[in-house]
Design a protein around this motif. Structure first.
Motif, PDB file in Angstrom:
ATOM      1  N   ASN A  11      -8.211  12.635   3.875  1.00 40.79           N
ATOM      2  CA  ASN A  11      -6.941  13.352   4.002  1.00 40.79           C
ATOM      3  C   ASN A  11      -5.810  12.656   3.243  1.00 40.79           C
ATOM      4  OD1 ASN A  11      -6.612  11.206   5.800  1.00 40.79           O
ATOM      5  ND2 ASN A  11      -5.715  12.469   7.422  1.00 40.79           N
ATOM      6  N   LEU A  12      -6.096  11.515   2.621  1.00 41.11           N
ATOM      7  CA  LEU A  12      -5.098  10.856   1.774  1.00 41.11           C
ATOM      8  C   LEU A  12      -5.136  11.363   0.336  1.00 41.11           C
ATOM      9  CD1 LEU A  12      -5.238   7.168   3.039  1.00 41.11           C
ATOM     10  CD2 LEU A  12      -3.455   8.887   3.441  1.00 41.11           C
ATOM     11  N   ASP A  13      -6.189  12.108  -0.027  1.00 38.24           N
ATOM     12  CA  ASP A  13      -6.228  12.683  -1.375  1.00 38.24           C
ATOM     13  C   ASP A  13      -5.001  13.568  -1.571  1.00 38.24           C
ATOM     14  OD1 ASP A  13      -8.575  11.441  -2.173  1.00 38.24           O
ATOM     15  OD2 ASP A  13      -9.850  13.101  -1.501  1.00 38.24           O
ATOM     16  N   GLY A  14      -4.297  13.331  -2.649  1.00 36.63           N
ATOM     17  CA  GLY A  14      -3.058  14.055  -2.913  1.00 36.63           C
ATOM     18  C   GLY A  14      -1.839  13.422  -2.274  1.00 36.63           C
ATOM     19  N   ARG A  15      -2.044  12.469  -1.376  1.00 36.55           N
ATOM     20  CA  ARG A  15      -0.930  11.785  -0.706  1.00 36.55           C
ATOM     21  C   ARG A  15      -0.802  10.335  -1.130  1.00 36.55           C
ATOM     22  NH1 ARG A  15      -2.280  12.267   5.349  1.00 36.55           N
ATOM     23  NH2 ARG A  15      -0.479  10.908   5.495  1.00 36.55           N
ATOM     24  N   ALA A  16      -1.865   9.806  -1.730  1.00 39.54           N
ATOM     25  CA  ALA A  16      -1.851   8.401  -2.174  1.00 39.54           C
ATOM     26  C   ALA A  16      -2.625   8.305  -3.490  1.00 39.54           C
ATOM     27  CB  ALA A  16      -2.491   7.508  -1.115  1.00 39.54           C
ATOM     28  N   ASP A  17      -2.112   7.513  -4.397  1.00 38.82           N
ATOM     29  CA  ASP A  17      -2.721   7.309  -5.709  1.00 38.82           C
ATOM     30  C   ASP A  17      -3.759   6.193  -5.597  1.00 38.82           C
ATOM     31  OD1 ASP A  17      -3.377   6.779  -8.353  1.00 38.82           O
ATOM     32  OD2 ASP A  17      -1.370   6.085  -8.909  1.00 38.82           O
ATOM     33  N   MET A  18      -4.998   6.572  -5.402  1.00 37.29           N
ATOM     34  CA  MET A  18      -6.051   5.576  -5.205  1.00 37.29           C
ATOM     35  C   MET A  18      -6.400   4.846  -6.503  1.00 37.29           C
ATOM     36  SD  MET A  18      -6.620   5.190  -2.121  1.00 37.29           S
ATOM     37  CE  MET A  18      -5.936   6.014  -0.713  1.00 37.29           C
ATOM     38  N   SER A  19      -6.317   5.517  -7.638  1.00 37.15           N
ATOM     39  CA  SER A  19      -6.533   4.819  -8.919  1.00 37.15           C
ATOM     40  C   SER A  19      -5.457   3.761  -9.115  1.00 37.15           C
ATOM     41  CB  SER A  19      -6.527   5.801 -10.089  1.00 37.15           C
ATOM     42  OG  SER A  19      -7.654   6.637 -10.023  1.00 37.15           O
ATOM     43  N   GLY A  20      -4.231   4.096  -8.754  1.00 35.45           N
ATOM     44  CA  GLY A  20      -3.143   3.130  -8.823  1.00 35.45           C
ATOM     45  C   GLY A  20      -3.344   1.974  -7.871  1.00 35.45           C
ATOM     46  N   CYS A  22      -6.280   0.842  -6.899  1.00 32.86           N
ATOM     47  CA  CYS A  22      -7.326   0.011  -7.516  1.00 32.86           C
ATOM     48  C   CYS A  22      -6.725  -0.910  -8.566  1.00 32.86           C
ATOM     49  CB  CYS A  22      -8.403   0.892  -8.139  1.00 32.86           C
ATOM     50  SG  CYS A  22      -9.466   1.733  -6.951  1.00 32.86           S
ATOM     51  N   ALA A  23      -5.851  -0.368  -9.407  1.00 28.26           N
ATOM     52  CA  ALA A  23      -5.222  -1.172 -10.456  1.00 28.26           C
ATOM     53  C   ALA A  23      -4.331  -2.256  -9.855  1.00 28.26           C
ATOM     54  CB  ALA A  23      -4.411  -0.276 -11.392  1.00 28.26           C
ATOM     55  N   ALA A  24      -3.567  -1.907  -8.819  1.00 29.73           N
ATOM     56  CA  ALA A  24      -2.681  -2.886  -8.177  1.00 29.73           C
ATOM     57  C   ALA A  24      -3.488  -4.020  -7.545  1.00 29.73           C
ATOM     58  CB  ALA A  24      -1.808  -2.199  -7.127  1.00 29.73           C
ATOM     59  N   LEU A  25      -4.598  -3.682  -6.904  1.00 30.18           N
ATOM     60  CA  LEU A  25      -5.423  -4.718  -6.285  1.00 30.18           C
ATOM     61  C   LEU A  25      -6.111  -5.578  -7.335  1.00 30.18           C
ATOM     62  CD1 LEU A  25      -6.864  -2.766  -3.247  1.00 30.18           C
ATOM     63  CD2 LEU A  25      -5.339  -4.751  -3.184  1.00 30.18           C
ATOM     64  N   SER A  26      -6.552  -4.976  -8.428  1.00 31.10           N
ATOM     65  CA  SER A  26      -7.154  -5.760  -9.511  1.00 31.10           C
ATOM     66  C   SER A  26      -6.158  -6.774 -10.058  1.00 31.10           C
ATOM     67  CB  SER A  26      -7.638  -4.825 -10.625  1.00 31.10           C
ATOM     68  OG  SER A  26      -8.229  -5.569 -11.661  1.00 31.10           O
ATOM     69  N   GLN A  27      -4.935  -6.324 -10.288  1.00 30.97           N
ATOM     70  CA  GLN A  27      -3.891  -7.241 -10.780  1.00 30.97           C
ATOM     71  C   GLN A  27      -3.609  -8.345  -9.761  1.00 30.97           C
ATOM     72  OE1 GLN A  27      -0.660  -4.551 -11.691  1.00 30.97           O
ATOM     73  NE2 GLN A  27      -1.310  -4.355 -13.823  1.00 30.97           N
TER      74      GLN A  27
END
Length: 128
Positions: A11-20, A22-27
């Motif tokens: 239910n977070l699809d469309g409410r949270a940027d999961m690709s973003g 992933c990128a934030a956690l990688s950094q």
């Protein structure tokens, strides 16, 4: 061997940027200086089936599991968790505007004797 898996309620699809996320956690992981770039993996998996707390339809979660090889001190692991949790919390801050969101993170060490890997990325990034 740092592998970060994010499970989240669909239910977070469309409410949270999961690709973003992933990128934030990688950094965040790389910013610690404790992990080699060629080993870092971050992935997010939506959970279509879930039951959260009182089962209110707005309830949502993000659960982050970070698996690492042995060799870091307790303080290094704690610092890594704090950096990652802060990055996730910042990225998902808007979800805390309602009383229906839960965020969690756990770090686990992998037993090297029970872990098999083959990585063609390392030599490329190391310039070999």
């Amino acid at each position: 061997m740092p592998h970060c898996s994010i499970e989240y309620s669909a239910n977070l699809d469309g409410r949270a940027d999961m690709s973003g996320l992933c990128a934030a956690l990688s950094q965040a992981i790389l910013s610690t200086g404790l992990f080699e770039i060629g080993a870092v993996r971050v992935r997010a998996l939506a959970c279509a089936a879930y039951a959260i707390a009182d089962q209110h339809p707005d309830n949502a979660f993000v659960d982050i599991s970070f698996r690492i090889g042995r060799g870091r001190t307790g303080e290094e692991k704690k610092r890594t968790g704090e950096v990652m949790f802060a990055a996730a919390g910042d990225h998902l801050a808007h979800l805390f505007d309602t009383p229906h969101f839960a965020l969690s993170l756990e770090i686990r060490e992998i037993d090297a004797e029970l872990s098999w890997k083959k990585n063609a990325i390392h030599p490329r990034l190391r310039g070999q």
